[in-house]
Structures are given as structure tokens and as C-alpha cells.
Design a protein around this motif. Structure first.
Motif, PDB file in Angstrom:
ATOM      1  N   UNK A  46       0.831  -1.210   0.000  1.00 11.76           N
ATOM      2  CA  UNK A  46       0.000   0.000   0.000  1.00 11.76           C
ATOM      3  C   UNK A  46       0.865   1.260   0.000  1.00 11.76           C
ATOM      4  N   UNK A  47       1.980   1.235   0.734  1.00 13.44           N
ATOM      5  CA  UNK A  47       2.865   2.397   0.773  1.00 13.44           C
ATOM      6  C   UNK A  47       3.469   2.654  -0.604  1.00 13.44           C
ATOM      7  N   UNK A  52       3.458   6.025  -5.463  1.00 11.45           N
ATOM      8  CA  UNK A  52       3.399   6.103  -6.923  1.00 11.45           C
ATOM      9  C   UNK A  52       2.152   6.862  -7.378  1.00 11.45           C
ATOM     10  N   UNK A  53       1.048   6.677  -6.670  1.00 11.29           N
ATOM     11  CA  UNK A  53      -0.182   7.396  -7.032  1.00 11.29           C
ATOM     12  C   UNK A  53      -0.042   8.889  -6.792  1.00 11.29           C
ATOM     13  N   UNK A  57       6.559   8.909  -9.610  1.00 13.19           N
ATOM     14  CA  UNK A  57       8.012   9.081  -9.700  1.00 13.19           C
ATOM     15  C   UNK A  57       8.735   7.849  -9.174  1.00 13.19           C
ATOM     16  N   UNK A  58       9.568   7.244 -10.038  1.00 13.69           N
ATOM     17  CA  UNK A  58      10.411   6.136  -9.591  1.00 13.69           C
ATOM     18  C   UNK A  58      11.453   6.629  -8.600  1.00 13.69           C
ATOM     19  N   UNK A  59      11.918   7.866  -8.779  1.00 11.82           N
ATOM     20  CA  UNK A  59      12.927   8.425  -7.874  1.00 11.82           C
ATOM     21  C   UNK A  59      12.378   8.574  -6.463  1.00 11.82           C
ATOM     22  N   UNK A  60      11.119   9.012  -6.348  1.00  9.74           N
ATOM     23  CA  UNK A  60      10.531   9.169  -5.015  1.00  9.74           C
ATOM     24  C   UNK A  60      10.191   7.818  -4.394  1.00  9.74           C
ATOM     25  N   UNK A 117       3.267  13.319   0.462  1.00  5.81           N
ATOM     26  CA  UNK A 117       4.532  12.593   0.384  1.00  5.81           C
ATOM     27  C   UNK A 117       5.424  12.900   1.583  1.00  5.81           C
ATOM     28  N   UNK A 118       5.263  14.090   2.172  1.00  4.85           N
ATOM     29  CA  UNK A 118       6.085  14.474   3.326  1.00  4.85           C
ATOM     30  C   UNK A 118       5.754  13.602   4.540  1.00  4.85           C
TER      31      UNK A 118
END
Length: 433
Positions: A46-47, A52-53, A57-60, A117-118
Motif C-alpha cells: 500500500x505504501x 506512486x499514485x 516518480x520512480x525516484x521518489x 509525500x512528506x
């Protein structure tokens, strides 16, 4: 002439496969963890999907994984010292309580649509701090739950089976829940599931360790632990390969949402299928280890497992068909778990009791602590080269590591033999003559 009795026919007896479950404390642990780990795997999937949702970003994805694992790299050696100085069950009860609060915080923020995201980054870092103490504590506590050290390898294998049964159920269930509702319900299920493992720990009847707790300064104990793992060739070599596999191989999980969405053109259910396939392979691997009667012969399985893991990743990076990708994930899961469990079992067998917490903390560093650097590297590579090329390159590095490890087997066996003789695992050479 009297007929031969029927019971003289050779029969296969697999009762030894579950011998660790004869210990009441381990049965309690098995029951509690079986429930909790399903929730843990739901949260992991889920995380990843939530990040991703939110970001695409693959980097994030790599950054969140880094934040969740770098505290383990920094704190695990110190945590190992504390585990050797404290009552291990107490350590585990507190880590489970804190992990429960972390999952419930994620659930509340996600279900109220206030998650960003934070918050994911900071809560992931908090879980990393918890894991730094939980993993060496959990590994060190294993020997107290089974009491009879002869059953330790079986307990580790059964524990791996339990983890991978949860790996099979959790991601698949998470994919269905996310598709039907949202990631927040996965986090909520995980938070509630911790009650089971906390209750099982509190119900155990633990005998005090025979070895006295050290009163040496923490700096001295840190140095003692490092000197042991850095000078004892078998442990040093296993941890070196393990670190390479963790930094180059394990981060494939971080990129799974990219493969599910972009390469295979699927959704959260596709991610669940892929991770479920990893779980099938890992579960088969763990069950094969459960059937083993002794730790003998495990060492040679480590390079074989690393080869399977690396080759599976290389081929997975080349695949664009879901059915083939799932089959390759079964191979990846088998190789990954075979190497992980074999390494854990050998180290736990070799390490002296008074250093167990510290040595297992370095095992934690190699297993989890190196992964954040791999996650960042995988995220960066995927951002610039694409996820398929990234997995092909990292899988090739794992293959190279397995070849190097194979050249070290003879020297490792030579140093392991005296310990195995002392434990009665192998007969002394004089007795064999």
C-alpha cells in the motif's frame, strides 16, 4: 518362517519438519506473527502504491524506501549492544507497540485524505528507527523461544515460511483492497494486527539467559561486535555477499509499481500478483529448508541461491508478458529466500550467545541497512535508464557476487568446522578416522 512386520517398510517421517513448534513460546510467536505479518505486507504494498499514485516518480519510490531504511543502517549496531544488555522480550513489546502506532497514523492520514509525500517520508523514517531495534531483538530472541539450540535452524526456517506465507497473502489482499477502496484500509488492518503479536509476547514464559549481561562500556561492546564480524571469515564473507545482494538485488521491490503500471500495463492488482509470485517462490524455498534435519550442507546453497536470484532479475528485466514475469518472480523469490534463510541460520549457529545481539545487528545492517542506498541507486537508475535496464544491471551484479562467494567456500568451511564439532553438528576428525 514368520512374516516380516509391516512397520519394517521404509517410511518417510516428516515430523522433524515442525519440531520447533513443540516449544510453547515459539507456538505463541508463530500464531501472533502469522496474523501481524499479513498486515505488514499489506502496508508495504500500500505504501509503494500510495507513493506512486501521489507522485508517479520512480525516484521518489526510491527516496521513501531510503528514508524507511537508513535509520537501520545508522542505529542497528547501537541497537545490537542494547539488545545484549536488555531483556529481549521487553524490547520487542515496545517495538511492536510503536509500529502499531505508526501504521494507525498512516491509516488516519490516508483515510481522511490529508496524506502527502512528506508525511509518508517521515513516518517511513520512524518505522526505520523501530526496525533498527526490532530486527536484532527478534533474531536474538529466537534462541530463547526454542530453548533447545538443536531446533534453532528449524525455528528460523519455520519463521521464514511464516513470513513468506504472509508475503503471498498480504500483497494479493492489498491489491484487492486498494482497487476496491484505498490504501488507508491496508494501513488500518496492519495497525490492528499488531495486537496479536503483542499478546503472544506477553503470554510467553521466558527463562533467563544462562550468560550474564555485560557491564562493559557500550563503546567496548561495539568494538567487540565489530571485531568478531570483521575477523571471523565465515560471518564476514556471508555478510559481505548479503550486503551486495541487499544493495543491488533487493531494491527490485521498489520498482515493482513501475513494472506493474508501465511495463506490464496493469494496476494495483498486477502489483499484487507480482509480489504474490515472489511470495510463492519464497514460501517454497522456506518449506524446503523446514524439511532439513541439520544445518550441514547449507553453506553451498548460498551461492546457488544468489545465482538464481540474479538470473531471475536479469530475465525479469527482459520480460514484457505478465505470465512470464510472474514465473520469473517465483524464481527470484526462491533464490532470495534460500540465500537469506541459509545465511541467517549459519550465522545464528556460529555466533556465541554473549555476542548474539551485536552480530545480528550487523546482519540487520547488511540486510536492511544497505538497502536504502540500493533503493536510491535503483530509483536514480530507473529515472535515467528505465526500470527494465536497471533490474538487468543489478541482477548481473548479484550473479558476480555469487561467483566470488563460491571461491571462498573452502576457507569458510575450514573455520566453521571447529564450531560445528563443538556443537556436535559434525564428528571430530579423530573420531572419523
Amino acid at each position: 518362517m514368520a512374516a516380516a512386520p509391516e512397520n519394517t517398510k521404509p517410511q518417510r517421517d516428516f515430523s522433524h519438519a515442525w519440531r520447533a513448534l513443540r516449544h510453547r513460546n515459539f507456538r505463541l510467536f508463530f500464531g501472533g506473527q502469522s496474523i501481524s505479518l499479513i498486515g505488514t505486507w499489506m502496508t508495504r504494498i500500500a505504501t509503494s502504491w500510495l507513493v506512486y499514485r501521489l507522485t508517479h516518480s520512480a525516484l521518489l519510490l526510491g527516496t521513501v524506501s531510503f528514508m524507511g531504511q537508513i535509520p537501520t543502517f545508522l542505529l542497528a549496531p547501537l541497537a545490537g549492544v542494547l539488545v545484549d544488555r536488555m531483556e529481549r522480550r521487553t524490547v520487542l513489546v515496545w517495538t511492536q507497540i510503536l509500529a502499531m502506532l505508526q501504521s494507525l497514523a498512516l491509516a488516519v492520514l490516508t483515510l481522511t485524505h490529508r496524506i502527502t509525500i512528506h508525511e509518508v517520508l517521515w513516518l517511513s523514517a520512524f518505522q526505520g528507527v523501530i526496525n533498527a531495534f526490532d530486527m536484532p531483538g527478534r533474531q536474538s530472541f529466537m534462541v530463547q523461544m526454542v530453548e533447545d539450540r538443536a531446533n534453532l535452524s528449524n525455528a528460523i526456517a519455520i519463521n521464514s515460511s511464516m513470513v513468506n506465507l504472509a508475503r503471498l497473502i498480504g500483497p494479493s489482499l492489498a491489491g484487492l483492497v486498494i482497487a476496491a477502496t484505498s490504501e488507508g484500509w491496508c494501513f488500518l488492518v496492519d495497525g490492528v494486527s499488531y495486537i496479536a503479536v503483542i499478546a503472544s509476547l506477553l503470554m510467553m514464559q521466558i527463562k533467563p539467559l544462562a550468560t550474564a549481561r555485560s557491564v562493559a562500556p557500550m563503546a567496548v561492546q561495539l568494538r567487540e561486535g565489530w571485531e568478531y564480524v570483521s575477523t571471523f571469515v565465515p560471518v564476514r564473507t556471508i555478510l559481505t555477499l548479503f550486503a551486495l545482494v541487499s544493495i543491488m538485488g533487493m531494491p527490485f521491490v521498489v520498482l515493482m509499481p513501475v513494472f506493474a503500471a508501465q511495463v506490464l500495463r496493469g494496476g494495483p492488482h498486477t502489483l499484487g500478483f507480482l509480489m504474490g509470485a515472489v511470495g510463492i517462490g519464497a514460501l517454497v524455498s522456506a518449506l524446503s529448508l523446514v524439511l532439513r534435519k541439520s544445518v550441514r550442507g547449507l553453506l553451498k546453497m548460498i551461492p546457488i541461491a544468489a545465482s538464481l536470484f540474479g538470473a531471475g532479475l536479469v530475465c525479469f528485466g527482459l520480460s514484457h508478458w505478465l505470465w512470464l514475469s510472474m514465473a520469473l518472480m517465483v524464481i527470484v523469490g526462491f533464490g532470495m529466500m534460500q540465500g537469506m534463510t541459509a545465511s541467517n541460520t549459519i550465522i545464528q549457529t556460529l555466533v556465541p550467545e554473549d555476542k548474539r545481539g551485536r552480530v545480528m545487528s550487523y546482519y540487520t545492517v547488511a540486510f536492511v541497512g544497505m538497502a536504502p542506498f540500493g533503493s536510491l541507486l535503483a530509483g536514480w537508475m530507473a529515472h535515467h535508464l528505465g526500470a527494465p535496464r536497471t533490474v538487468i544491471m543489478t541482477g548481473s551484479c548479484v550473479l558476480a557476487g555469487s561467483a566470488w562467494f563460491a571461491t571462498r567456500l573452502k576457507a569458510m568451511r575450514r573455520e566453521m568446522r571447529p564450531v560445528y564439532e563443538e556443537l556436535g553438528i559434525v564428528k571430530p576428525r579423530t573420531a572419523q578416522a
